[in-house]
Design an enzyme around this catalytic site. Structure first.
Site, PDB file in Angstrom:
ATOM      1  N   TRP A 158       0.801  -1.213   0.000  1.00 42.46           N
ATOM      2  CA  TRP A 158       0.000   0.000   0.000  1.00 42.46           C
ATOM      3  C   TRP A 158       0.842   1.276   0.000  1.00 42.46           C
ATOM      4  CZ3 TRP A 158       1.922   2.311   4.200  1.00 42.46           C
ATOM      5  CH2 TRP A 158       2.482   1.489   5.177  1.00 42.46           C
ATOM      6  N   ASN A 159       2.134   1.169   0.274  1.00 42.51           N
ATOM      7  CA  ASN A 159       2.876   2.421   0.525  1.00 42.51           C
ATOM      8  C   ASN A 159       3.210   3.199  -0.752  1.00 42.51           C
ATOM      9  OD1 ASN A 159       4.778   0.573  -0.239  1.00 42.51           O
ATOM     10  ND2 ASN A 159       6.247   1.059   1.377  1.00 42.51           N
ATOM     11  N   ALA A 184      -2.631  -4.025  -2.825  1.00 38.01           N
ATOM     12  CA  ALA A 184      -2.906  -4.144  -1.395  1.00 38.01           C
ATOM     13  C   ALA A 184      -4.370  -3.813  -1.127  1.00 38.01           C
ATOM     14  CB  ALA A 184      -2.004  -3.191  -0.618  1.00 38.01           C
ATOM     15  N   GLY A 238       6.762  -6.378  -0.457  1.00 40.49           N
ATOM     16  CA  GLY A 238       6.117  -6.353   0.855  1.00 40.49           C
ATOM     17  C   GLY A 238       7.085  -6.807   1.922  1.00 40.49           C
ATOM     18  N   SER A 239       6.549  -7.347   2.997  1.00 42.60           N
ATOM     19  CA  SER A 239       7.400  -7.716   4.130  1.00 42.60           C
ATOM     20  C   SER A 239       8.171  -9.006   3.843  1.00 42.60           C
ATOM     21  CB  SER A 239       6.532  -7.899   5.374  1.00 42.60           C
ATOM     22  OG  SER A 239       5.649  -8.969   5.159  1.00 42.60           O
ATOM     23  N   GLU A 260      10.874  -8.072  -3.475  1.00 38.33           N
ATOM     24  CA  GLU A 260      11.364  -6.761  -3.004  1.00 38.33           C
ATOM     25  C   GLU A 260      10.824  -6.637  -1.587  1.00 38.33           C
ATOM     26  OE1 GLU A 260      13.241  -4.803  -4.870  1.00 38.33           O
ATOM     27  OE2 GLU A 260      13.056  -5.917  -6.731  1.00 38.33           O
ATOM     28  N   CYS A 294      10.258   1.284   2.166  1.00 35.57           N
ATOM     29  CA  CYS A 294      11.240   0.221   2.421  1.00 35.57           C
ATOM     30  C   CYS A 294      12.661   0.760   2.416  1.00 35.57           C
ATOM     31  CB  CYS A 294      11.085  -0.858   1.366  1.00 35.57           C
ATOM     32  SG  CYS A 294      11.129  -0.164  -0.286  1.00 35.57           S
ATOM     33  N   GLU A 391      12.290  -2.959  11.285  1.00 38.63           N
ATOM     34  CA  GLU A 391      11.901  -1.841  10.434  1.00 38.63           C
ATOM     35  C   GLU A 391      10.922  -0.976  11.234  1.00 38.63           C
ATOM     36  OE1 GLU A 391      10.093  -3.601   6.992  1.00 38.63           O
ATOM     37  OE2 GLU A 391      10.827  -2.028   5.693  1.00 38.63           O
ATOM     38  N   GLU A 468      14.271  -4.550 -10.002  1.00 39.98           N
ATOM     39  CA  GLU A 468      13.244  -3.870 -10.796  1.00 39.98           C
ATOM     40  C   GLU A 468      13.822  -2.557 -11.286  1.00 39.98           C
ATOM     41  OE1 GLU A 468       9.943  -3.686  -7.998  1.00 39.98           O
ATOM     42  OE2 GLU A 468       9.080  -5.433  -8.970  1.00 39.98           O
TER      43      GLU A 468
END
Ligand code: NAP
Length: 489
Positions: A158-159, A184, A238-239, A260, A294, A391, A468
């Site tokens: 979502w970020n 997300a 994501g995580s 990623e 991230c 994090e 990427e």
């Protein structure tokens, strides 16, 4: 309504499969929430495994034609999509701020960044060269060609509701793959608006399929994608925990997996740095998206000779940040995405204070209403604190003091993660020494911003596999095929 779109047709409330607007097979829907107000701003279908299989089938059908189109045709589609995204930039920015919470200025920046992947891969599509290898026998000719890997899938966080999608989709489509995208659950509206623009640019049905889900149904979608033999590549952002789980599920069908994942970026300020520039870099690397990126600086290491001066200037700069709903003018720090995120950041700060950290600005005592966490600077940070290994994902900057380059390299590398790192120094020898010694996929020297479509983005260690962006991004969606021609006289 927290946002007003010039083009209301971009507000799509159905998923998009095979060029058609779809409800979930179960008929259930899930709300989309504005993190600044906790108000409902829309809803989308709550899809699950069955819906995912339908989308995969559509992508498989479309693949037969798409993979044989020329690179020039694919390039034209991506260029057209780029133009539509650019023309609708303001509406897309409004949507991003409404569902993700970041300040409008940042959302505008994200749209430009996201669009740049369409432009970049529109060009790269035409440069997917193979090789001709000098043969090992006189009557043989050896060639290597690049072919699309097949149906690919993207699962995104979502970020960065637009950029994380276009970074994957642009490369996949350029390579000749078709794709299923699952945004997300917090930010599906931006993803659907991007898809509407793709359709408007003439993308054939089924080449792109966007399915929406909820936090409850995500796992079923993930499993359907991972276990499908049709899906040949999966790209996840994501995580680390979720990435590991998806990679394990994908192992059974031996697909290509790009991950990623999370980061724990160090931001090092050496005695020989330009401190004013380091402060500006620190602001950019820490407080963008309220610290929810991230590549956010997670640990600040400042050499003892400049420590006090850096902390003073940094604290003064942080005091200028304005917290509030991202839709308000001049706001520079928006809300955290949800209550769980807020509680996590609060817990991390409480733990640091209990372990001896001092607050120079912000902290839990300044707690605000809702999901707004005050920009915080902590000093006397130490490796025992949770923030040294976890994090933070919030607007909290812990400062560790160090003495030598050797010491700081050990501290910086003492993490399971290896995504981004930053450092400030004016000694060119140190710049190369430190950049080469830091264990991570990306290094920013004398800058707090390093992301760009033209360079490879990705991590080492538990921060992921694959890249990427740049010319390397196409590799994730291509297979190499070796062709050996014999009997040549
Ligand atoms: P997350 O919990 O791992 O979720 C990311 C996305 O994946 C969400 O849409 C989530 O949906 C979905 N998901 C998780 N497990 C899934 C499964 N088994 N099947 C299908 N979908 C699944 O991460 P997050 O908290 O949203 O995002 C923040 C994390 O992303 C941070 O660790 C950050 O560092 C990382 N990140 C990395 C990069 C990078 O490029 N390296 C970029 C941005 C963010 P649900 O919410 O429904 O579970």
């Amino acid at each position: 309504m927290v946002f007003e779109l010039t083009d209301v047709s971009l507000l799509q409330s159905g998923a998009l499969i095979d060029g058609k607007v779809c409800e979930s097979i179960s008929g259930s829907r899930v709300d989309v929430i504005d993190p600044a107000t906790s108000k409902i701003i829309g809803s989308v279908p709550e899809m699950n495994g069955e819906d995912s299989r339908k989308a995969i089938a559509a992508a498989e059908t479309a693949l037969a034609t798409w993979r044989t189109t020329t690179a020039t045709v694919r390039s034209k589609h991506l260029h057209a999509w780029h133009r539509h995204v650019t023309d609708s930039a303001e509406d897309l920015a409004q949507l991003i701020t409404a569902e993700c919470g970041k300040p409008l200025s940042e959302s505008r920046g994200e749209v430009a960044y996201a669009a740049s992947f369409l432009e970049w891969y529109a060009e790269e599509a035409k440069r997917a060269y193979g090789d001709i290898i000098p043969p090992h026998q006189e009557d043989k000719r050896l060639l290597v060609i690049r072919q699309p890997i097949g149906v690919a899938a993207a699962i995104t966080p979502w970020n960065f509701p637009a950029a994380m999608i276009l970074r994957k989709v642009a490369a996949a489509l350029a390579a000749g793959c078709t794709m299923v995208v699952k945004p997300a659950p917090q930010t599906p509206l931006t993803a659907l608006a991007l898809h509407v623009l793709a359709d408007r640019s003439g993308l054939p049905p089924g080449v792109l399929n966007t399915i929406t889900g909820s936090i409850d149904s995500s796992r079923q979608i993930g499993s359907a994608i991972c276990e499908s033999p049709t899906v040949r590549a999966i790209s996840f952002t994501g995580s680390t925990a979720a990435g590991v789980s998806l990679a394990q599920q994908a192992a059974g069908t031996v697909k290509k997996v790009s991950l990623e994942l999370g980061g724990n970026a160090s931001f090092i300020v050496f005695d020989d740095a330009n401190i004013e520039e380091a402060v500006q870099g620190a602001l950019a690397a820490k407080f963008r998206n309220s610290g929810q990126t991230c590549v956010c600086a997670n640990r600040f290491f400042v050499q003892s000779g400049v420590h006090d001066r850096f902390v003073k200037l940094f604290t003064a700069a942080v005091a200028q940040l304005r917290v509030g709903p991202g839709s308000e003018p001049d706001v520079t720090v928006g809300p955290l995405i949800d209550d769980r995120a807020y509680e996590k950041v609060r817990g991390i700060v409480a733990d640091a204070l209990a372990c001896g950290a001092q607050v120079t600005i912000g902290g839990s005592q300044d707690s605000m209403e809702g999901r707004f966490f005050p920009p915080t600077v902590l000093t006397s940070a130490n490796p025992q604190m949770r923030l040294a290994t976890e994090e933070i994902f919030g607007p909290v900057a812990p400062v560790f003091k160090f003495e030598t380059e050797e010491e700081v390299l050990q501290l910086a590398n003492h993490t399971e993660f290896g995504l981004a790192s930053y450092f400030y120094s004016q000694d060119i020898n140190r710049c190369f020494r430190v950049a080469e010694a830091i264990e991570c996929g990306m290094v920013g020297i004398n800058t707090g911003m390093l992301s760009t479509a033209v360079a490879p983005f990705g991590g080492v260690k538990n921060s992921g596999v694959g890249r990427e962006g740049g010319k390397y991004g196409l590799d994730e969606y291509q297979e190499l095929k070796y062709i050996c021609l014999g009997g040549v006289h």
